[in-house]
Design a protein around this motif. Structure first.
Motif, PDB file in Angstrom:
ATOM      1  N   HIS A  77      29.399  45.350  44.109  1.00  0.00           N
ATOM      2  CA  HIS A  77      29.354  45.229  42.503  1.00  0.00           C
ATOM      3  C   HIS A  77      30.766  45.280  41.938  1.00  0.00           C
ATOM      4  CE1 HIS A  77      28.335  44.795  38.579  1.00  0.00           C
ATOM      5  NE2 HIS A  77      28.150  46.053  38.320  1.00  0.00           N
ATOM      6  N   SER A  78      31.447  46.301  42.615  1.00  0.00           N
ATOM      7  CA  SER A  78      32.723  46.459  41.856  1.00  0.00           C
ATOM      8  C   SER A  78      33.643  45.268  42.395  1.00  0.00           C
ATOM      9  CB  SER A  78      33.553  47.807  42.218  1.00  0.00           C
ATOM     10  OG  SER A  78      33.607  47.869  43.592  1.00  0.00           O
ATOM     11  N   MET A  79      33.435  44.716  43.674  1.00  0.00           N
ATOM     12  CA  MET A  79      34.494  43.660  43.992  1.00  0.00           C
ATOM     13  C   MET A  79      34.088  42.445  43.496  1.00  0.00           C
ATOM     14  SD  MET A  79      36.250  45.273  46.369  1.00  0.00           S
ATOM     15  CE  MET A  79      37.011  43.876  46.864  1.00  0.00           C
ATOM     16  N   SER A  80      32.671  42.284  43.139  1.00  0.00           N
ATOM     17  CA  SER A  80      32.569  40.936  42.301  1.00  0.00           C
ATOM     18  C   SER A  80      32.970  40.984  40.996  1.00  0.00           C
ATOM     19  CB  SER A  80      30.868  41.155  42.246  1.00  0.00           C
ATOM     20  OG  SER A  80      30.418  39.988  41.641  1.00  0.00           O
ATOM     21  N   ALA A  81      32.950  42.129  40.265  1.00  0.00           N
ATOM     22  CA  ALA A  81      33.366  42.261  38.920  1.00  0.00           C
ATOM     23  C   ALA A  81      35.048  42.141  39.087  1.00  0.00           C
ATOM     24  CB  ALA A  81      33.273  43.618  38.326  1.00  0.00           C
ATOM     25  N   ARG A  82      35.557  42.521  40.102  1.00  0.00           N
ATOM     26  CA  ARG A  82      37.102  42.126  40.120  1.00  0.00           C
ATOM     27  C   ARG A  82      37.331  40.983  40.303  1.00  0.00           C
ATOM     28  NH1 ARG A  82      40.863  44.430  45.005  1.00  0.00           N
ATOM     29  NH2 ARG A  82      42.753  44.130  44.193  1.00  0.00           N
ATOM     30  N   ARG A  83      36.546  40.189  41.212  1.00  0.00           N
ATOM     31  CA  ARG A  83      36.915  38.661  41.447  1.00  0.00           C
ATOM     32  C   ARG A  83      36.715  38.085  40.138  1.00  0.00           C
ATOM     33  NH1 ARG A  83      34.465  39.500  47.137  1.00  0.00           N
ATOM     34  NH2 ARG A  83      36.421  39.468  48.224  1.00  0.00           N
ATOM     35  N   ASP A  84      35.480  38.360  39.233  1.00  0.00           N
ATOM     36  CA  ASP A  84      35.398  37.797  38.121  1.00  0.00           C
ATOM     37  C   ASP A  84      36.493  37.939  37.116  1.00  0.00           C
ATOM     38  OD1 ASP A  84      32.776  37.052  39.154  1.00  0.00           O
ATOM     39  OD2 ASP A  84      31.622  38.556  38.091  1.00  0.00           O
ATOM     40  N   GLU A  85      37.082  39.186  37.092  1.00  0.00           N
ATOM     41  CA  GLU A  85      38.034  39.186  36.082  1.00  0.00           C
ATOM     42  C   GLU A  85      39.326  38.533  36.399  1.00  0.00           C
ATOM     43  OE1 GLU A  85      38.684  43.470  36.371  1.00  0.00           O
ATOM     44  OE2 GLU A  85      36.817  44.050  35.153  1.00  0.00           O
ATOM     45  N   ALA A  86      39.664  38.236  37.834  1.00  0.00           N
ATOM     46  CA  ALA A  86      40.943  37.516  38.379  1.00  0.00           C
ATOM     47  C   ALA A  86      40.806  36.145  37.982  1.00  0.00           C
ATOM     48  CB  ALA A  86      41.050  38.034  39.936  1.00  0.00           C
ATOM     49  N   GLY A  87      39.358  35.527  37.844  1.00  0.00           N
ATOM     50  CA  GLY A  87      39.063  34.473  37.521  1.00  0.00           C
ATOM     51  C   GLY A  87      38.878  33.308  38.719  1.00  0.00           C
TER      52      GLY A  87
END
Length: 93
Positions: A83-93
């Motif tokens: 979940h944290s990795m997915s959120a991080r990728r979402d933030e990176a765009g």
């Protein structure tokens, strides 16, 4: 000494301590049902952590943190990590 003085002198558990105890009990109640899943998830985590690729060191360290934060509950550790990795990728765009 009366029973009343005993109960008023005893410290009350903090909400986080109560929550941890409830989580611990709940984990042991359903532990038998989750055991096959926990073995599989533990094997996945072990494989990821055994990797030595330098470019993935940060990912492995983040997974270790999730494992340490969820002792005895590898399924929660891996889910939190993903979940944290997915959120991080979402933030990176």
């Amino acid at each position: 000494m009366s029973n009343e003085s005993l109960t008023t002198d005893m410290p009350h558990p903090t909400p986080s301590a109560v929550t941890r105890l409830q989580d611990y009990r709940r984990a042991h109640e359903v532990g038998a049902d989750l055991e096959p899943l926990r073995r599989q998830v533990s094997a996945i985590i072990d494989e990821i952590l055994a990797d030595t690729a330098p470019e993935d060191a940060e990912v492995r360290e983040k997974l270790r943190r999730h494992v340490y934060a969820n002792p005895g509950r590898p399924e929660k550790a891996l889910l939190g990590h993903l979940h944290s990795m997915s959120a991080r990728r979402d933030e990176a765009g």
